[in-house]
Design an enzyme around this catalytic site. Structure first.
Site, PDB file in Angstrom:
ATOM      1  N   ASP A   1      12.411 -32.484 -37.690  1.00  0.00           N
ATOM      2  CA  ASP A   1      13.405 -32.029 -36.734  1.00  0.00           C
ATOM      3  C   ASP A   1      14.567 -33.028 -36.729  1.00  0.00           C
ATOM      4  O   ASP A   1      14.389 -34.196 -36.365  1.00  0.00           O
ATOM      5  CB  ASP A   1      12.721 -31.979 -35.352  1.00  0.00           C
ATOM      6  CG  ASP A   1      13.499 -31.149 -34.367  1.00  0.00           C
ATOM      7  OD1 ASP A   1      14.613 -30.721 -34.697  1.00  0.00           O
ATOM      8  OD2 ASP A   1      12.977 -30.950 -33.254  1.00  0.00           O
ATOM      9  N   MET A   2      15.729 -32.602 -37.155  1.00  0.00           N
ATOM     10  CA  MET A   2      16.869 -33.511 -37.169  1.00  0.00           C
ATOM     11  C   MET A   2      17.268 -33.852 -35.733  1.00  0.00           C
ATOM     12  O   MET A   2      17.235 -32.998 -34.847  1.00  0.00           O
ATOM     13  CB  MET A   2      18.068 -32.873 -37.894  1.00  0.00           C
ATOM     14  CG  MET A   2      17.770 -32.382 -39.305  1.00  0.00           C
ATOM     15  SD  MET A   2      17.008 -33.622 -40.358  1.00  0.00           S
ATOM     16  CE  MET A   2      18.331 -34.829 -40.483  1.00  0.00           C
TER      17      MET A   2
ATOM     18  N   ASP B   1      18.429 -26.923 -38.535  1.00  0.00           N
ATOM     19  CA  ASP B   1      18.097 -28.358 -38.463  1.00  0.00           C
ATOM     20  C   ASP B   1      16.600 -28.643 -38.395  1.00  0.00           C
ATOM     21  O   ASP B   1      16.185 -29.717 -37.976  1.00  0.00           O
ATOM     22  CB  ASP B   1      18.788 -28.997 -37.264  1.00  0.00           C
ATOM     23  CG  ASP B   1      18.296 -28.427 -35.954  1.00  0.00           C
ATOM     24  OD1 ASP B   1      17.619 -27.396 -35.976  1.00  0.00           O
ATOM     25  OD2 ASP B   1      18.584 -29.017 -34.907  1.00  0.00           O
ATOM     26  N   GLU B   2      15.782 -27.663 -38.792  1.00  0.00           N
ATOM     27  CA  GLU B   2      14.332 -27.847 -38.749  1.00  0.00           C
ATOM     28  C   GLU B   2      13.698 -27.389 -40.049  1.00  0.00           C
ATOM     29  O   GLU B   2      14.062 -26.341 -40.576  1.00  0.00           O
ATOM     30  CB  GLU B   2      13.709 -27.021 -37.619  1.00  0.00           C
ATOM     31  CG  GLU B   2      13.965 -27.540 -36.237  1.00  0.00           C
ATOM     32  CD  GLU B   2      13.382 -26.589 -35.209  1.00  0.00           C
ATOM     33  OE1 GLU B   2      12.187 -26.277 -35.294  1.00  0.00           O
ATOM     34  OE2 GLU B   2      14.158 -26.139 -34.341  1.00  0.00           O
TER      35      GLU B   2
END
Length: 342
Positions: A18-19, A127-128
Site C-alpha cells: 500500500d503506497m 496505489d495498491e
DNA sequence: TACAACGGCCGC
DNA sequence: TGCGGCCGT
C-alpha cells in the site's frame, strides 16, 4: 473430481503493498521542496478549495483528513487551510476538463515493475498491489533460510509481527527471534521469508522510485490487506497463523473488505453480528439461507480467516487493446472458496 | 444534503 | 452479452 487443498492449510505467502499517501509522494518527488511539509493533493479547486484526495502525514497531524469529494464531503482545501495554514495544496492535472490521474497511474507502474521481479503482481488500485511470493519464499526457505542468514537486512527487523508480545524487552530482538526461529511452524517460516523479501523490495522501491510504502504479509489476500493498513507509513507487518483469529474476532464487520456497505449493514441488523467473531456462531447453511450459496460460503470462510482468492496477475489497471476474452476467472474463485467442503 | 468519478465485480 | 447494483478508492 480432484482433491482440493483445504484452505485451512493455506501456506501461500501473499503481500499487500500500500503506497503511503501516494498522490502526495508523486508530487513531492516532482517538487522536492514539498518534502517533509504538510501537503495535500486536491482536485477541482474552484469550489471551496477543491476536494482532498491525498494528505501527507505531516498534514494529518494537524487534523487534515482525506475526503472523497464526490461522496459526503467533509474536508476541502479551504478547511484544510483553516486547521493547517501552512499546508501546501497541489492540484491534480486536468485534461479535457476532467481530473487526469495518469501521472499517478504511471508512477504506480514504476512500483509494480519492481515488485514483479519477485512474484506475480495484481494491481488492486492506483496505489495498491497484491503480490504472490509463495515461490520466492519457498526458494528462500530451501536455499537460504532466515535462521542461517549471517547478515540480516536491518529493514526486516523493523517488521511488526502480529500477536508477538512486546510487553518487555528489546522489540527488535523479539522480532529477530521470531523471524529466525528454527523450530517454527513451516508456514510461519514461509511468512518470515516473505517478510525478508518484502523488506528488500520496499527498500528497492524507495531507492529506485523514491516512494515509500507499507505492506502486510500473510497467507491470503484478505489477511494481507487487513494487515497492511495497521502500521503506516513505511512499515510492514506479518500475520502468523496463530494470530489470525485474534485479529478477526474483535474486528468490526464493516472494516472487512466487501462488508463496508449494505451487506455489512444487513449482517449487523438482521443477524446482530457486529464483529467478524460474531459470525462464527452461524452455520454455513444459515448464512447461505440469508445471502445465497456463494456469499454465504464466502462469509463462513472469511470469519475463519479463509480466503482462496488468487493474485490475478493483472499488471495494468485497464484492459484496453486486447480483444481477447477468457472464460472464467470467476469459476476458479468459486471453486476455491467452496473447496474445503469437497 | 447533493453538488463534481470511475473501474472492477457480480448477478440477472 | 449488456446492464444495473454494489463496492472501494
Amino acid at each position: 473430481m480432484p482433491v482440493a487443498r483445504p484452505e485451512t492449510s493455506d501456506s501461500r505467502v501473499i503481500a499487500h503493498v500500500d503506497m503511503d499517501c501516494f498522490y502526495v509522494q508523486v508530487e513531492q518527488r516532482q517538487q522536492p521542496n514539498l518534502r517533509g511539509q504538510p501537503t495535500a493533493v486536491v482536485q477541482y479547486n474552484s469550489w471551496k478549495g477543491g476536494g482532498l484526495i491525498a494528505v501527507s502525514y505531516e498534514a494529518r497531524k494537524f487534523g487534515v483528513k482525506r475526503n472523497i469529494p464526490w461522496f459526503s464531503s467533509s474536508m476541502r482545501g479551504d478547511e484544510a487551510k483553516q486547521v493547517c495554514p501552512q499546508i501546501q495544496l497541489v492540484q491534480v492535472p486536468v485534461a479535457r476538463g476532467k481530473a487526469d490521474l495518469s501521472i499517478y497511474r504511471d508512477a504506480g507502474s514504476e512500483v509494480v515493475s519492481i515488485l514483479a521481479r519477485k512474484g506475480r503482481c495484481e494491481r488492486a488500485s492506483i496505489d495498491e498491489v497484491y503480490l504472490d511470493l509463495t515461490d520466492a519464499a519457498q526458494t528462500m526457505l530451501a536455499e537460504n533460510p532466515p535462521e542461517s542468514l549471517e547478515v540480516t537486512n536491518e529493514e526486516v527487523l523493523k517488521s511488526h509481527v502480529l500477536g508477538l508480545s512486546l510487553d518487555a524487552g528489546d522489540v527488535k530482538e523479539k522480532v529477530r527471534e521470531w523471524l529466525h526461529r528454527s523450530d517454527a511452524d513451516q508456514r510461519d517460516k514461509l511468512l518470515a521469508c516473505g517478510a525478508h523479501i518484502v523488506a528488500k523490495l520496499r527498500l528497492q522501491v524507495l531507492k529506485e522510485t523514491e516512494f515509500s510504502c507499507s505492506a502486510g504479509i500473510a497467507h491470503n489476500k484478505m489477511l494481507a490487506k487487513l494487515a497492511s493498513g495497521m502500521n503506516k507509513p513505511a512499515q510492514q507487518i506479518v500475520v502468523p497463523f496463530s494470530s489470525v483469529m485474534g485479529l478477526l474476532q474483535p474486528l468490526p464487520i464493516k472494516k472487512m473488505k466487501q462488508l463496508g456497505g449494505k451487506l455489512g449493514t444487513s449482517l449487523q441488523i438482521d443477524l446482530g453480528a457486529n464483529t467478524v467473531g460474531d459470525l462464527l456462531q452461524f452455520s454455513e447453511a444459515k448464512l447461505q439461507d440469508h445471502y445465497g450459496l456463494n456469499t454465504g460460503t464466502w462469509l463462513w470462510n472469511i470469519a475463519r480467516g479463509i480466503n482462496g482468492d488468487e493474485v490475478e496477475g493483472r499488471l495494468l489497471p485497464k484492459s484496453h487493446g486486447s480483444g481477447k476474452t477468457f472464460p472464467g476467472p470467476r469459476a476458479l474463485k468459486t471453486i476455491a472458496s467452496v473447496s474445503i467442503f469437497s
